[in-house]
Each structure stands twice: as structure tokens, then as C-alpha cells.
Motif scaffolding. Structure first.
Motif, PDB file in Angstrom:
ATOM      1  N   ILE A   1       0.697  -1.145  -0.044  1.00 26.48           N
ATOM      2  CA  ILE A   1      -0.118  -0.082  -0.037  1.00 26.48           C
ATOM      3  C   ILE A   1       0.616   1.160  -0.098  1.00 26.48           C
ATOM      4  N   ILE A   2       0.607   2.129  -0.927  1.00 26.37           N
ATOM      5  CA  ILE A   2       1.414   3.519  -1.012  1.00 26.37           C
ATOM      6  C   ILE A   2       0.484   4.525  -0.819  1.00 26.37           C
ATOM      7  N   GLU A   3      -0.745   4.533  -0.774  1.00 31.74           N
ATOM      8  CA  GLU A   3      -1.885   5.450  -0.590  1.00 31.74           C
ATOM      9  C   GLU A   3      -2.813   5.016   0.253  1.00 31.74           C
ATOM     10  N   PHE A   4      -3.046   5.348   1.370  1.00 33.72           N
ATOM     11  CA  PHE A   4      -4.356   4.797   2.060  1.00 33.72           C
ATOM     12  C   PHE A   4      -5.185   6.192   2.384  1.00 33.72           C
ATOM     13  N   ALA A   5      -6.414   6.077   1.756  1.00 35.86           N
ATOM     14  CA  ALA A   5      -7.236   7.299   1.731  1.00 35.86           C
ATOM     15  C   ALA A   5      -8.547   6.603   2.335  1.00 35.86           C
ATOM     16  N   TYR A   6      -9.433   7.874   3.074  1.00 35.78           N
ATOM     17  CA  TYR A   6     -10.732   7.589   3.454  1.00 35.78           C
ATOM     18  C   TYR A   6     -11.359   8.675   3.688  1.00 35.78           C
ATOM     19  N   VAL A   7     -12.698   8.369   3.902  1.00 34.90           N
ATOM     20  CA  VAL A   7     -13.883   9.438   4.068  1.00 34.90           C
ATOM     21  C   VAL A   7     -14.641   8.637   4.930  1.00 34.90           C
TER      22      VAL A   7
ATOM     23  N   LEU B   1      -8.002   9.225  -2.598  1.00 34.74           N
ATOM     24  CA  LEU B   1      -9.051  10.003  -1.760  1.00 34.74           C
ATOM     25  C   LEU B   1     -10.135  10.274  -2.783  1.00 34.74           C
ATOM     26  N   ASP B   2      -9.882  10.688  -4.039  1.00 32.40           N
ATOM     27  CA  ASP B   2     -11.060  11.145  -5.131  1.00 32.40           C
ATOM     28  C   ASP B   2     -11.946   9.749  -5.240  1.00 32.40           C
ATOM     29  N   ASP B   3     -11.243   8.216  -5.441  1.00 27.88           N
ATOM     30  CA  ASP B   3     -11.980   7.357  -5.204  1.00 27.88           C
ATOM     31  C   ASP B   3     -12.702   6.760  -4.279  1.00 27.88           C
ATOM     32  N   SER B   4     -12.337   7.264  -2.871  1.00 25.62           N
ATOM     33  CA  SER B   4     -12.977   7.235  -1.779  1.00 25.62           C
ATOM     34  C   SER B   4     -14.335   7.967  -1.789  1.00 25.62           C
ATOM     35  N   TRP B   5     -14.082   9.261  -2.368  1.00 23.22           N
ATOM     36  CA  TRP B   5     -15.383  10.305  -2.487  1.00 23.22           C
ATOM     37  C   TRP B   5     -16.283   9.546  -3.302  1.00 23.22           C
ATOM     38  N   MET B   6     -15.708   8.973  -4.473  1.00 28.37           N
ATOM     39  CA  MET B   6     -16.800   8.771  -5.500  1.00 28.37           C
ATOM     40  C   MET B   6     -17.572   7.177  -4.910  1.00 28.37           C
ATOM     41  N   VAL B   7     -16.735   6.479  -4.262  1.00 23.90           N
ATOM     42  CA  VAL B   7     -17.601   5.156  -3.477  1.00 23.90           C
ATOM     43  C   VAL B   7     -18.419   5.764  -2.548  1.00 23.90           C
ATOM     44  N   LEU B   8     -18.126   6.779  -1.751  1.00 30.72           N
ATOM     45  CA  LEU B   8     -19.227   7.385  -0.915  1.00 30.72           C
ATOM     46  C   LEU B   8     -20.375   7.867  -1.609  1.00 30.72           C
ATOM     47  N   LEU B   9     -20.289   8.636  -2.904  1.00 32.59           N
ATOM     48  CA  LEU B   9     -21.284   9.094  -3.343  1.00 32.59           C
ATOM     49  C   LEU B   9     -22.217   8.116  -4.234  1.00 32.59           C
ATOM     50  N   ALA B  10     -21.581   7.069  -4.861  1.00 31.14           N
ATOM     51  CA  ALA B  10     -22.355   5.760  -5.302  1.00 31.14           C
ATOM     52  C   ALA B  10     -22.873   5.217  -4.257  1.00 31.14           C
TER      53      ALA B  10
END
Length: 358
Positions: A73-79, A220-229
């Protein structure tokens, strides 16, 4: 999706290839909207959603420097979404320096992450500590939480493998999660939508009519898109099933009746004969032809899953133990369909879930 046994000698119908790498290696993140819609909390049994997306070291081609079972893991992002207050309470984007694998050219083109970007990066332990602190600040400790991710790889393969290698404990709140891909496909099946592909995050957003924001493969962008979906699924009344990974494993072991497992993350063009040979090499046991079922999506193309009937619970339990943590699979040939160089994937073995039992 409905299971359908594909003849061992006949190839399944091809599926759409995953989205290509973005044109620019170094990209600027478009800020997500400041607030997700209030509909997310309308019928939720949880107090907080922990929406995550990870990026990890990777490569492609015959002479790859990083194999699928070596990714770090090189990027660990969350919302973090507070359901009761109908608002995002925190977000985080933490870069982690890999210890054993390089940042390849392919990885940089795909994720925008370079050695330069990771120069001052911390560790996975730092990222997990930051998430725990963010949950405390959000008031989530002691409350009911459920993680959400796109697909099984992040929380069932990559995080467990990385934590095992580093001697880290996975937080209990990351052992229960909703798979956005499975939830979307289940919703589309329930409304009779049989022509829409919903596998990649872009395809899922298109199917749910959610506008894509930011850059694909930016965690981080993908985390937001998972949230919105996920919000959109709740808005249309879709059923969301939270998989409790530890309870699921205990139930399988204690039940003594299940004879089948699901393989998840298969190459879309994997043939039954290739799956059969892969299992023989790893387990030393032959699964008969009638025990291999390729799971097709509503569009009648391979979903990347297969149901394997081992004939007995003991055989299935042995396979689950030996395949624990995922195993690398290489399949494909330039001399026969799909007439492409072999592709490598990290394949998960797990007990059957509701969508397979249906």
C-alpha cells in the motif's frame, strides 16, 4: 449475477477491459463536493461509514518487477461519514513508503504516485493510526461503523497481506464492509437491468448516473466516488449487505455443511480448465469439471468470480485454509482466445455469500 457453468474447453465471452491509465502521471486532485447528500443516513443501521480506497505498488507485462501478491500500500485514503448528522466528519490521504517493491513506471502512470511523492511518506502503521485518530475525533468510537470499498481487493486481500507482513493488527472496524461492486450489481439485477456492465468504479458511477469527479486511481478521489455511489444506492432503495469477514469464516467452519467456495478476482477471460489446473497445483487435488461454475453478470459476461464445488466440507475447508490471503493466478495465451499475453491476478477464496447462494 447468476452462476453458469462454462464448458472447460470453451472460452467464456469476453468482457470489457479495465479502464486505461490516465494520460498524465502527475495529476491535480479536483476537490470533491463539501457534503454528501442527506439520503445516506435515511435507513442506515450504522452510525458511521468508513469509505476507503488504497493504491499499491504494481506492474504489468511478462517481465514485471512487482507481482500481484507483492503489492504494498502506497496510498491509504478514507472519508468518514457521520450518518446521524448527515455529513462528512473527516477525510484522510496518507502516503506509505514501500519497503520491498519499487514504484514502477506503470504504477506512476496509473496512480500518479512517484518516488518523489513518497520521499517523506510514512508507514502503513502511521496511516492506520491516523484513521483511528480521525474516528476518535469524529466521535465514532463506541458507535456502530461499517466500511465501504470498491471490490474485495482492498479489505480482503491487500490490507490483510500487508498487515500480516508487517506484524500489524487489522482494526475490527475494517473487518466489516459493504462491497460497492456487489451492491451495485445486485441492485441492477433486482430492477432487471441486463445490459449494463458495473465492474470498474467508472462503470458503476455511469450505471448509477453519478458524475465522476477528480482522478481515477487517486485514492482520496476514489473514496469520495465510492461514498457518492453508495449514497445513490441508498437513495433508490437498494439493499446493502455488510459482510462480517470474521463471523463469515467462523460460520463456515462451525457449520460443517458448505461444500463450495467462491473465487473472486479472476481474470475475466479465465477458462475452466485454467482454474482447474491452478487449483490442482495449489491444493494437490483435482476438482471435477462439473464442480467449476463461472459466474456471469447480468450482461452474460464473466464477472471475475467462480463457484467451486469441492464435493465435501472437509475438502472445501482445506482449500479455504490453503488459499487464505489470496494466491497469484496467471492465465491467457497468445496462441488461443483471447490471443493476448498471459495476465496475472491475485485471487481471493472465501465462503459463499448471499449473491452466490441466490
Amino acid at each position: 449475477p447468476m452462476p453458469s457453468r462454462a464448458p472447460l474447453g470453451a472460452p467464456p465471452m469476453p468482457s470489457r477491459a479495465p479502464p486505461g491509465a490516465p494520460p498524465e502521471a502527475e495529476r491535480r486532485r479536483r476537490p470533491p463536493p463539501p457534503r454528501a447528500a442527506e439520503a445516506m443516513g435515511a435507513r442506515s443501521e450504522f452510525d458511521f461509514w468508513i469509505v476507503l480506497d488504497f493504491e499499491w505498488t504494481c506492474d504489468e507485462g511478462e517481465h514485471r518487477q512487482v507481482h500481484s501478491d507483492e503489492g504494498e500500500i502506497i496510498e491509504f485514503a478514507y472519508v468518514i461519514y457521520d450518518v446521524r448528522k448527515s455529513r462528512v466528519s473527516n477525510e484522510g490521504q496518507h502516503y506509505c513508503k514501500p519497503l520491498h517493491t519499487p514504484i514502477t513506471e506503470f504504477c506512476t502512470k496509473l496512480t500518479g504516485i512517484s518516488d518523489e511523492k513518497l520521499k517523506d511518506a510514512g508507514s502503513l502503521k502511521d496511516a492506520l493510526s491516523a484513521l483511528d485518530k480521525a474516528l476518535t475525533e469524529a466521535g465514532a468510537k463506541g458507535k456502530t461503523c461499517c466500511a465501504v470499498a470498491h471490490g474485495c481487493a482492498d479489505l480482503e486481500l491487500i490490507l490483510p497481506r500487508n498487515c500480516r507482513d508487517l506484524g500489524l493488527e487489522i482494526p475490527p472496524y475494517l473487518r466489516k464492509y459493504i462491497d460497492l461492486r456487489e451492491a451495485t450489481q445486485g441492485h441492477l439485477a433486482s430492477i432487471g437491468e441486463r445490459s449494463t456492465r458495473a465492474s470498474s468504479l467508472k462503470q458503476i458511477c455511469e450505471a448509477l448516473r453519478v458524475e465522476m469527479l477528480g482522478d481515477q486511481h487517486c485514492g482520496l478521489d476514489d473514496s469520495w466516488m465510492v461514498l457518492l455511489a453508495t449514497q445513490q444506492l441508498l437513495k433508490v432503495g437498494a439493499a446493502l449487505h455488510c459482510a462480517d469477514l470474521d463471523a463469515e469464516r467462523r460460520a463456515f467452519q462451525a457449520g460443517g455443511q458448505d461444500v463450495a467456495l467462491c473465487l473472486d478476482g479472476l481474470p475475466y477471460h479465465a477458462l475452466g480448465a485454467e482454474i482447474q489446473q491452478w487449483l490442482l497445483e495449489l491444493l494437490g487435488e483435482t476438482v471435477p469439471e462439473e464442480g467449476i461454475w463461472i459466474v456471469l453478470g447480468m450482461d452474460l459476461r464473466p464477472s471475475g468470480r467462480a463457484i467451486i464445488d469441492f464435493g465435501s466440507h472437509d475438502a472445501a475447508a482445506r482449500a479455504l485454509s490453503r488459499l487464505d490471503g489470496g494466491r497469484r493466478m496467471l492465465c491467457g495465451s497468445v496462441s488461443r482466445w483471447p490471443f493476448e499475453a498471459p495476465r496475472e491476478r491475485l485471487v481471493l477464496a472465501r465462503p459463499l455469500r448471499q449473491q452466490e447462494r441466490a
